[in-house]
Design a protein around this motif. Sequence first.
Motif, PDB file in Angstrom:
ATOM      1  N   SER A  60       0.819  -1.205   0.000  1.00  0.00           N
ATOM      2  CA  SER A  60       0.000   0.000   0.000  1.00  0.00           C
ATOM      3  C   SER A  60       0.857   1.261   0.000  1.00  0.00           C
ATOM      4  N   LYS A  61       2.111   1.145   0.416  1.00  0.00           N
ATOM      5  CA  LYS A  61       2.985   2.325   0.419  1.00  0.00           C
ATOM      6  C   LYS A  61       3.686   2.523  -0.916  1.00  0.00           C
ATOM      7  N   ALA A  62       3.697   1.502  -1.745  1.00  0.00           N
ATOM      8  CA  ALA A  62       4.326   1.609  -3.060  1.00  0.00           C
ATOM      9  C   ALA A  62       3.452   2.462  -3.967  1.00  0.00           C
ATOM     10  N   LEU A  63       4.062   3.322  -4.712  1.00  0.00           N
ATOM     11  CA  LEU A  63       3.313   4.177  -5.624  1.00  0.00           C
ATOM     12  C   LEU A  63       3.289   3.574  -7.024  1.00  0.00           C
ATOM     13  N   LEU A  64       2.873   2.321  -7.107  1.00  0.00           N
ATOM     14  CA  LEU A  64       2.750   1.659  -8.391  1.00  0.00           C
ATOM     15  C   LEU A  64       1.433   2.067  -9.028  1.00  0.00           C
ATOM     16  N   HIS A  65       1.431   2.198 -10.352  1.00  0.00           N
ATOM     17  CA  HIS A  65       0.239   2.629 -11.067  1.00  0.00           C
ATOM     18  C   HIS A  65      -0.700   1.480 -11.398  1.00  0.00           C
ATOM     19  N   ASP A  66      -0.245   0.244 -11.165  1.00  0.00           N
ATOM     20  CA  ASP A  66      -1.064  -0.913 -11.469  1.00  0.00           C
ATOM     21  C   ASP A  66      -0.591  -2.054 -10.571  1.00  0.00           C
ATOM     22  N   THR A  67      -1.472  -2.948 -10.204  1.00  0.00           N
ATOM     23  CA  THR A  67      -1.096  -4.043  -9.306  1.00  0.00           C
ATOM     24  C   THR A  67      -0.485  -5.231 -10.040  1.00  0.00           C
ATOM     25  N   ARG A  68      -0.503  -5.215 -11.368  1.00  0.00           N
ATOM     26  CA  ARG A  68       0.049  -6.327 -12.141  1.00  0.00           C
ATOM     27  C   ARG A  68       1.547  -6.089 -12.382  1.00  0.00           C
ATOM     28  N   VAL A  69       2.379  -6.492 -11.439  1.00  0.00           N
ATOM     29  CA  VAL A  69       3.825  -6.342 -11.594  1.00  0.00           C
ATOM     30  C   VAL A  69       4.311  -7.372 -12.595  1.00  0.00           C
ATOM     31  N   ARG A  70       5.012  -6.906 -13.628  1.00  0.00           N
ATOM     32  CA  ARG A  70       5.478  -7.774 -14.703  1.00  0.00           C
ATOM     33  C   ARG A  70       6.969  -8.066 -14.618  1.00  0.00           C
ATOM     34  N   GLN A  71       7.733  -7.150 -14.038  1.00  0.00           N
ATOM     35  CA  GLN A  71       9.169  -7.356 -13.962  1.00  0.00           C
ATOM     36  C   GLN A  71       9.769  -6.403 -12.938  1.00  0.00           C
ATOM     37  N   ILE A  72      10.865  -6.861 -12.303  1.00  0.00           N
ATOM     38  CA  ILE A  72      11.611  -6.039 -11.351  1.00  0.00           C
ATOM     39  C   ILE A  72      13.095  -6.209 -11.651  1.00  0.00           C
ATOM     40  N   ALA A  73      13.834  -5.112 -11.641  1.00  0.00           N
ATOM     41  CA  ALA A  73      15.290  -5.156 -11.784  1.00  0.00           C
ATOM     42  C   ALA A  73      15.878  -4.111 -10.855  1.00  0.00           C
ATOM     43  N   THR A  74      17.106  -4.357 -10.410  1.00  0.00           N
ATOM     44  CA  THR A  74      17.790  -3.386  -9.558  1.00  0.00           C
ATOM     45  C   THR A  74      19.129  -3.021 -10.181  1.00  0.00           C
ATOM     46  N   ASN A  75      19.557  -1.785  -9.935  1.00  0.00           N
ATOM     47  CA  ASN A  75      20.869  -1.371 -10.423  1.00  0.00           C
ATOM     48  C   ASN A  75      21.910  -1.562  -9.324  1.00  0.00           C
ATOM     49  N   SER A  76      23.144  -1.180  -9.589  1.00  0.00           N
ATOM     50  CA  SER A  76      24.227  -1.422  -8.631  1.00  0.00           C
ATOM     51  C   SER A  76      24.094  -0.582  -7.364  1.00  0.00           C
ATOM     52  N   SER A  77      23.274   0.459  -7.399  1.00  0.00           N
ATOM     53  CA  SER A  77      23.023   1.276  -6.209  1.00  0.00           C
ATOM     54  C   SER A  77      21.878   0.734  -5.363  1.00  0.00           C
ATOM     55  N   GLY A  78      21.203  -0.294  -5.869  1.00  0.00           N
ATOM     56  CA  GLY A  78      20.074  -0.875  -5.155  1.00  0.00           C
ATOM     57  C   GLY A  78      18.738  -0.248  -5.493  1.00  0.00           C
ATOM     58  N   ASP A  79      18.724   0.703  -6.438  1.00  0.00           N
ATOM     59  CA  ASP A  79      17.459   1.293  -6.872  1.00  0.00           C
ATOM     60  C   ASP A  79      16.658   0.239  -7.616  1.00  0.00           C
ATOM     61  N   ALA A  80      15.376   0.188  -7.341  1.00  0.00           N
ATOM     62  CA  ALA A  80      14.496  -0.795  -7.974  1.00  0.00           C
ATOM     63  C   ALA A  80      13.731  -0.165  -9.124  1.00  0.00           C
ATOM     64  N   PHE A  81      13.588  -0.920 -10.198  1.00  0.00           N
ATOM     65  CA  PHE A  81      12.769  -0.538 -11.348  1.00  0.00           C
ATOM     66  C   PHE A  81      11.687  -1.593 -11.443  1.00  0.00           C
ATOM     67  N   ILE A  82      10.437  -1.170 -11.380  1.00  0.00           N
ATOM     68  CA  ILE A  82       9.313  -2.091 -11.310  1.00  0.00           C
ATOM     69  C   ILE A  82       8.363  -1.788 -12.465  1.00  0.00           C
ATOM     70  N   GLY A  83       8.247  -2.743 -13.373  1.00  0.00           N
ATOM     71  CA  GLY A  83       7.349  -2.593 -14.516  1.00  0.00           C
ATOM     72  C   GLY A  83       6.014  -3.230 -14.214  1.00  0.00           C
ATOM     73  N   THR A  84       4.956  -2.475 -14.429  1.00  0.00           N
ATOM     74  CA  THR A  84       3.602  -2.974 -14.184  1.00  0.00           C
ATOM     75  C   THR A  84       2.816  -3.007 -15.487  1.00  0.00           C
ATOM     76  N   GLY A  85       1.617  -3.511 -15.400  1.00  0.00           N
ATOM     77  CA  GLY A  85       0.715  -3.432 -16.535  1.00  0.00           C
ATOM     78  C   GLY A  85       0.425  -1.979 -16.830  1.00  0.00           C
ATOM     79  N   ASP A  86      -0.188  -1.739 -17.971  1.00  0.00           N
ATOM     80  CA  ASP A  86      -0.464  -0.354 -18.346  1.00  0.00           C
ATOM     81  C   ASP A  86      -1.406   0.284 -17.335  1.00  0.00           C
ATOM     82  N   PRO A  87      -1.027   1.423 -16.787  1.00  0.00           N
ATOM     83  CA  PRO A  87      -1.841   2.056 -15.752  1.00  0.00           C
ATOM     84  C   PRO A  87      -3.164   2.583 -16.295  1.00  0.00           C
TER      85      PRO A  87
END
Length: 174
Positions: free
Chosen positions: A1-28
Amino acid sequence: SKALLHDTRVRQIATNSSGDAFIGTGDPVFVTYGQGLATYNWNTWSSLSFYDDDSYVFNIDKYNNLYIKNSNELKKFDGTNWTNVPNAPLYHTPYSSAYAINELTTDTSGGIWMDYLTHISTDSTGQYMFFHEGVAHYDGINWTLYNNLNSPLPDASIVSLQVDSRNNVWALVY
């Protein structure tokens, strides 16, 4: 509930070397089309453009560049700007929504490896279609294309592509 995702259908997650997360969702549904990619740096949530339901896959290289692939283009995000990766072997077809070419990985030298659709054939009746895949490598300047005619790759679907620490490329096909 604290995540500001635009859609609940998470399709993929990747992190960079700094630990930042990139979260791809379904089309909002409630925001601008193409805003289905959220980032989180452990303090702040933000949205990035370009990612939507037509995006097949994304990956982050050792330089923290984010690459996103769809049927029409391969985009690179360097943390500030989006650019097209030139001459990416993408095969746009009206059937691309039914047949996604969704493998993308990077090697330790920053090279890109991805599956691509070499061509589509049909049976003698024209009723059944067969999709033929290969593997493409981009070294930052040129693309090298591998398929069943010029390499040991079988004429099969690429299910997974991985690169190990010695830059050996592993392909799971069926």
